[in-house]
Motif scaffolding. Sequence first.
Motif, PDB file in Angstrom:
ATOM      1  N   LEU A 172       0.813  -1.209   0.000  1.00 49.55           N
ATOM      2  CA  LEU A 172       0.000   0.000   0.000  1.00 49.55           C
ATOM      3  C   LEU A 172       0.850   1.263   0.000  1.00 49.55           C
ATOM      4  O   LEU A 172       1.841   1.379   0.729  1.00 49.55           O
ATOM      5  N   THR A 173       0.436   2.217  -0.814  1.00 49.02           N
ATOM      6  CA  THR A 173       1.049   3.546  -0.784  1.00 49.02           C
ATOM      7  C   THR A 173       0.506   4.319   0.424  1.00 49.02           C
ATOM      8  O   THR A 173      -0.708   4.319   0.652  1.00 49.02           O
ATOM      9  N   PRO A 174       1.349   4.982   1.188  1.00 51.72           N
ATOM     10  CA  PRO A 174       0.866   5.748   2.348  1.00 51.72           C
ATOM     11  C   PRO A 174       0.250   7.089   1.909  1.00 51.72           C
ATOM     12  O   PRO A 174       0.790   8.163   2.164  1.00 51.72           O
ATOM     13  N   ALA A 176      -2.101   9.472   2.523  1.00 50.66           N
ATOM     14  CA  ALA A 176      -2.897   9.901   3.675  1.00 50.66           C
ATOM     15  C   ALA A 176      -4.163  10.646   3.271  1.00 50.66           C
ATOM     16  O   ALA A 176      -5.170  10.607   3.992  1.00 50.66           O
ATOM     17  N   TYR A 177      -4.167  11.314   2.125  1.00 45.54           N
ATOM     18  CA  TYR A 177      -5.331  12.098   1.711  1.00 45.54           C
ATOM     19  C   TYR A 177      -6.519  11.205   1.361  1.00 45.54           C
ATOM     20  O   TYR A 177      -7.670  11.592   1.535  1.00 45.54           O
ATOM     21  N   ARG A 178      -6.248   9.990   0.883  1.00 41.35           N
ATOM     22  CA  ARG A 178      -7.337   9.131   0.418  1.00 41.35           C
ATOM     23  C   ARG A 178      -7.417   7.760   1.096  1.00 41.35           C
ATOM     24  O   ARG A 178      -8.418   7.069   0.968  1.00 41.35           O
ATOM     25  N   SER A 179      -6.372   7.319   1.746  1.00 39.73           N
ATOM     26  CA  SER A 179      -6.378   5.967   2.293  1.00 39.73           C
ATOM     27  C   SER A 179      -7.478   5.773   3.326  1.00 39.73           C
ATOM     28  O   SER A 179      -7.666   6.606   4.219  1.00 39.73           O
ATOM     29  N   PRO A 180      -8.231   4.657   3.241  1.00 39.06           N
ATOM     30  CA  PRO A 180      -9.250   4.369   4.268  1.00 39.06           C
ATOM     31  C   PRO A 180      -8.638   4.091   5.639  1.00 39.06           C
ATOM     32  O   PRO A 180      -9.347   4.088   6.645  1.00 39.06           O
ATOM     33  N   LEU A 181      -7.317   3.868   5.665  1.00 45.80           N
ATOM     34  CA  LEU A 181      -6.649   3.621   6.943  1.00 45.80           C
ATOM     35  C   LEU A 181      -6.237   4.909   7.647  1.00 45.80           C
ATOM     36  O   LEU A 181      -5.851   4.889   8.814  1.00 45.80           O
ATOM     37  N   ALA A 182      -6.304   6.025   6.925  1.00 53.24           N
ATOM     38  CA  ALA A 182      -5.840   7.301   7.481  1.00 53.24           C
ATOM     39  C   ALA A 182      -6.854   7.844   8.485  1.00 53.24           C
ATOM     40  O   ALA A 182      -7.992   7.394   8.572  1.00 53.24           O
ATOM     41  N   GLY A 183      -6.401   8.832   9.235  1.00 53.74           N
ATOM     42  CA  GLY A 183      -7.308   9.499  10.158  1.00 53.74           C
ATOM     43  C   GLY A 183      -6.898   9.406  11.609  1.00 53.74           C
ATOM     44  O   GLY A 183      -7.472  10.062  12.468  1.00 53.74           O
ATOM     45  N   GLY A 184      -5.911   8.586  11.906  1.00 50.47           N
ATOM     46  CA  GLY A 184      -5.460   8.473  13.289  1.00 50.47           C
ATOM     47  C   GLY A 184      -3.947   8.532  13.381  1.00 50.47           C
ATOM     48  O   GLY A 184      -3.246   8.569  12.371  1.00 50.47           O
ATOM     49  N   ASN A 185      -3.435   8.515  14.602  1.00 53.34           N
ATOM     50  CA  ASN A 185      -1.998   8.573  14.806  1.00 53.34           C
ATOM     51  C   ASN A 185      -1.290   7.282  14.424  1.00 53.34           C
ATOM     52  O   ASN A 185      -0.060   7.236  14.369  1.00 53.34           O
ATOM     53  N   ASP A 186      -2.079   6.222  14.198  1.00 50.25           N
ATOM     54  CA  ASP A 186      -1.480   4.923  13.889  1.00 50.25           C
ATOM     55  C   ASP A 186      -1.548   4.588  12.397  1.00 50.25           C
ATOM     56  O   ASP A 186      -1.463   3.430  12.010  1.00 50.25           O
ATOM     57  N   PHE A 187      -1.704   5.613  11.540  1.00 53.66           N
ATOM     58  CA  PHE A 187      -1.811   5.371  10.096  1.00 53.66           C
ATOM     59  C   PHE A 187      -0.602   4.627   9.551  1.00 53.66           C
ATOM     60  O   PHE A 187      -0.727   3.637   8.820  1.00 53.66           O
ATOM     61  N   VAL A 188       0.598   5.085   9.900  1.00 55.18           N
ATOM     62  CA  VAL A 188       1.817   4.447   9.399  1.00 55.18           C
ATOM     63  C   VAL A 188       1.869   2.989   9.832  1.00 55.18           C
ATOM     64  O   VAL A 188       2.142   2.087   9.020  1.00 55.18           O
ATOM     65  N   GLU A 189       1.591   2.746  11.090  1.00 62.77           N
ATOM     66  CA  GLU A 189       1.643   1.382  11.616  1.00 62.77           C
ATOM     67  C   GLU A 189       0.635   0.479  10.910  1.00 62.77           C
ATOM     68  O   GLU A 189       0.966  -0.643  10.502  1.00 62.77           O
ATOM     69  N   CYS A 191      -0.821   0.914   7.958  1.00 63.46           N
ATOM     70  CA  CYS A 191      -0.494   0.795   6.542  1.00 63.46           C
ATOM     71  C   CYS A 191       0.603  -0.250   6.318  1.00 63.46           C
ATOM     72  O   CYS A 191       0.488  -1.128   5.445  1.00 63.46           O
ATOM     73  N   LEU A 192       1.654  -0.187   7.115  1.00 62.77           N
ATOM     74  CA  LEU A 192       2.773  -1.110   6.947  1.00 62.77           C
ATOM     75  C   LEU A 192       2.450  -2.514   7.437  1.00 62.77           C
ATOM     76  O   LEU A 192       2.865  -3.509   6.829  1.00 62.77           O
ATOM     77  N   GLN A 193       1.713  -2.607   8.531  1.00 64.05           N
ATOM     78  CA  GLN A 193       1.377  -3.937   9.047  1.00 64.05           C
ATOM     79  C   GLN A 193       0.545  -4.713   8.034  1.00 64.05           C
ATOM     80  O   GLN A 193       0.814  -5.884   7.750  1.00 64.05           O
ATOM     81  N   LEU A 194      -0.470  -4.055   7.483  1.00 56.87           N
ATOM     82  CA  LEU A 194      -1.304  -4.712   6.480  1.00 56.87           C
ATOM     83  C   LEU A 194      -0.490  -5.037   5.224  1.00 56.87           C
ATOM     84  O   LEU A 194      -0.622  -6.128   4.652  1.00 56.87           O
ATOM     85  N   SER A 195       0.362  -4.102   4.818  1.00 57.73           N
ATOM     86  CA  SER A 195       1.172  -4.309   3.620  1.00 57.73           C
ATOM     87  C   SER A 195       2.070  -5.531   3.751  1.00 57.73           C
ATOM     88  O   SER A 195       2.140  -6.380   2.851  1.00 57.73           O
ATOM     89  N   PHE A 196       2.757  -5.634   4.873  1.00 60.35           N
ATOM     90  CA  PHE A 196       3.713  -6.729   5.016  1.00 60.35           C
ATOM     91  C   PHE A 196       3.034  -8.059   5.360  1.00 60.35           C
ATOM     92  O   PHE A 196       3.578  -9.115   5.053  1.00 60.35           O
ATOM     93  N   GLU A 197       1.854  -8.004   5.971  1.00 65.22           N
ATOM     94  CA  GLU A 197       1.112  -9.250   6.152  1.00 65.22           C
ATOM     95  C   GLU A 197       0.739  -9.838   4.791  1.00 65.22           C
ATOM     96  O   GLU A 197       0.870 -11.044   4.551  1.00 65.22           O
ATOM     97  N   MET A 198       0.289  -8.983   3.877  1.00 62.83           N
ATOM     98  CA  MET A 198      -0.052  -9.444   2.532  1.00 62.83           C
ATOM     99  C   MET A 198       1.206  -9.855   1.764  1.00 62.83           C
ATOM    100  O   MET A 198       1.202 -10.851   1.035  1.00 62.83           O
ATOM    101  N   ALA A 199       2.277  -9.103   1.941  1.00 59.10           N
ATOM    102  CA  ALA A 199       3.524  -9.437   1.243  1.00 59.10           C
ATOM    103  C   ALA A 199       4.055 -10.794   1.695  1.00 59.10           C
ATOM    104  O   ALA A 199       4.438 -11.636   0.870  1.00 59.10           O
TER     105      ALA A 199
END
Length: 444
Positions: A172-174, A176-189, A191-199
């Motif tokens: 996933l590209t981070p 922030a303007y459009r990601s459904p994961l954005a909106g909180g302080n844990d966006f980076v976490e 985004c990366l957790q989901l990305s690497f679980e899928m990877a």
Amino acid sequence: MDAKQAKAISDQWMIPTPAGAYMAGLENRPIIERAEGIEVIDTTGKRYLDFGSGQMAAALGHNHPRYVASVKRSLETISHSTKTFLNVDRLELHRRLGEILTPPLQKTLFLVSGSDAIEAAIDLARKATGGVDVLALDMALHGSTSFVTRSLTFGWGRAKHRLAAPGTSSILTPYAYRSPLAGGNDFVEKCLQLSFEMADANFTAKPAAVILEPVLSAGGIIVPPPGYVKALTKMAHDRGMLVIMDESQTGLGKTGKMWGHLYEDVVPDIMTVSKHFGAGMPVSAVCTTSEIAQQAVDNGYFATRSHACDPIACAAGVASIDIIQQENLVERAAAIGRRMQSAIEAMAKDVEAIGDIRGRGVLYGIELVEDRGTKAPASDLCRAVVAQCQQDGLLVQSRGSHGRMNVVRLVPPMVSTDAEIDRGMEILENALRAAVRGQTAKAA
């Protein structure tokens, strides 16, 4: 040559690709004849401020005198040389580039294009790690001329190529303007957790590398949020993967720092350089540490092209570094960025179509939307703005990914004066207002 003649030649002799760039609306596109500084001039004599820096590669301006003198000197002495022997300009470029790299980056290898460098960097990572799988962001563009690079160019969509290189997949590209994961302080976490679980679930072999741009340019000027690159690097290293930074469009000063990765407390394992590296001549580089280079070579690493180390290209590379350092263009790029940011923020106060403003240095994007609440992408409006800017003497481009082309990309050369930046911003504002009026009239 007029537009009618150009269309006749292109219709008869050109392979019509990419259709959007060459064929669609060709009769309305200028035919460039020459260039001076940050301006290009068409066959009618009309001048345009080039806020696209050509194809992103004229960030030092067009025909910079120092660059012209360097290329002319090479033409009068030796422009091409066998790679069997070293040449003076090649050695000088290795030294000069090495001196401005972020330690422990030290070793360099020269090629011709950005795609060349990406392909060679991927192979370097695979040889050094013994791994295969490579990850790229799902809005990335890393080239289109090799099987590997176009397979890692997810922003354009891989379906058009029908086949993809084995061991290439996206995360996933981070955004922030459009990601459904954005909106909180844990966006980076998240985004990366989901990305690497899928990877992890999709790896077909031992993984080798993850590649990213410090700022995703063609994807819509996406600036990773603070902490993202550092966290990604840790997750990659935990898996035995190397981190490759594609600095084709961010390196050598464009972001207001010498390298885009300097905005994070991270040094990539491998880095690629191209675009304005040659100030107008095609030359690219793969950069890495002594340790990684030796590991790769011990495992059979080899990459080259017939014109990879030509003296004329290397002389241009040296001139490019000279220009950037001696004219303080890193600092100048930062100042231009501040000026553009201020101007765009002023526009956004009453141009409701401006949804988001992103960028660093001379690399800026304005995301246009139909409604700030819904964030519906305004791709038609973006095309109208780009066309109006061209008509009014300013060259800009629309960019985006996944069906959205709603970001106006601004990349003025780093040698632009304040007056030139202000003139470009004035043309852009007038074009924005005219395009919005036009869209409103159509809807009425």
